[in-house]
Motif scaffolding. Structure first.
Motif, short mmCIF file in Angstrom:
data_model
loop_
_atom_site.label_atom_id
_atom_site.label_comp_id
_atom_site.label_asym_id
_atom_site.label_seq_id
_atom_site.Cartn_x
_atom_site.Cartn_y
_atom_site.Cartn_z
N SER A 1 0.83 -1.21 0.00
CA SER A 1 0.00 0.00 0.00
C SER A 1 0.86 1.25 0.00
O SER A 1 0.50 2.26 -0.63
N TYR A 2 2.00 1.20 0.68
CA TYR A 2 2.90 2.35 0.64
C TYR A 2 3.36 2.61 -0.81
O TYR A 2 3.32 3.75 -1.29
N ARG B 1 1.97 1.69 -3.62
CA ARG B 1 0.85 2.09 -4.50
C ARG B 1 0.44 3.54 -4.27
O ARG B 1 -0.12 4.16 -5.18
N ARG B 2 0.71 4.08 -3.09
CA ARG B 2 0.33 5.47 -2.80
C ARG B 2 1.29 6.49 -3.38
O ARG B 2 0.97 7.68 -3.44
N GLN B 3 2.47 6.05 -3.81
CA GLN B 3 3.48 7.01 -4.24
C GLN B 3 3.21 7.50 -5.67
O GLN B 3 2.77 6.72 -6.52
#
Length: 277
Positions: free
Chosen positions: A153-154, A156-158
């Motif tokens: 998730s980290y 994918r958030r970038q």
């Protein structure tokens, strides 16, 4: 079966982790245009020997180095040798050590020279930060999938880099560590809903968390040397790794000099006290 460690065993793993940290620090400081990956290997070997430890890489299924030296589009398991690093290269250095039968394992990505493209700097930073997101999820009573989810998730958030994208390498991941370098459970760097939630994280549970991300495809292939793994599309990749123990007081980053205290504090997490003081 997941091997659960006692506090005294974690103390030994901390000793091994600090040897690995010293070896990687020496290699990082030596990285420069013109040095060979074999010379970096010799530096790491010297540090491990000077601390009375043993390499857990050398001889592992026939591997011939004490480090893995993976350059540019090489993701993992690069064999150290005569290759000279050039200005503009990027190298992932993976190293491990054994103290009294207990293992440590860690990896860093290092830039050679100056003037690297912004997307490469961003790639390494995102890979390192996703590792720390996974470490922050190593809380008592979480499940293994919570670590995988935190890493993915980290990433994918970038924001995507100006050139390329982020490919989360799927053929390789993290692992349990303790009396052996690679133990159950296998840790995915993404969530596979078919695998369920995985084991509960309890005090004494130890993992090596190691995201690997490329600027393109997540697909890889292994070279004829039967070790070196490259991206299929030739895009460059970054690899970061730490070994971590779950304790009653919080996560302890066994292969970080400060036990992970400073970085975890930035994430609002209290690291466990260092058993070595």
């Amino acid at each position: 079966m997941v091997e659960i460690k006692t506090p005294e065993q974690i103390r030994k793993m901390r000793e091994a982790g600090l040897v690995v940290a010293e070896a990687l620090k020496a290699c990082e400081q030596a990285v420069a245009p013109g040095i060979t990956t074999g010379e970096l290997n010799a530096i790491a070997a010297g540090v491990i020997s000077d601390h009375g430890a043993k390499s857990n890489f050398l001889g592992y299924h026939g591997f011939t180095g004490v480090i893995c030296a993976s350059v540019n589009d090489e993701v993992v398991h690069g064999i150290p040798g005569d290759r000279k690093l050039e200005d503009g290269d990027m190298i992932s250095i993976d190293c491990g050590a054994i103290v009294d039968g207990w293992h440590g394992d860690s990896a860093v990505t290092v830039f050679v020279g100056e003037g690297h493209a912004p997307e490469l700097l961003q790639l390494s930073q995102v890979t390192e930060d996703s590792m720390w997101a996974g470490i922050a999820a190593m809380k008592k009573n979480n499940r293994l999938v919570d670590v995988s989810r935190a890493i993915e998730s980290y990433i994918r958030r970038q924001p995507l880099p100006a050139k390329g994208k982020y490919g989360i390498i799927q053929d390789f991941g993290g692992h349990g560590i303790g009396t052996e370098m690679h133990m159950d459970p296998h840790l995915l760097n993404y969530v596979d809903r078919g695998r369920g939630r995985g084991p509960k994280l309890v005090p004494g549970f130890c993992l090596a968390i190691e995201p690997m991300i490329s600027l393109g495809t997540p697909k890889t292939h292994t070279l004829a040397d039967e070790w070196t793994v490259k991206t299929n599309d030739g895009t460059w990749a970054s690899h970061w790794e730490h070994s971590i123990a779950v304790t009653e007081e919080g996560p302890l980053v066994l292969t970080a000099f400060d036990g992970g205290r400073a970085k975890l504090a930035e994430l609002g997490i209290t690291a466990a006290p260092d058993p070595l003081g």
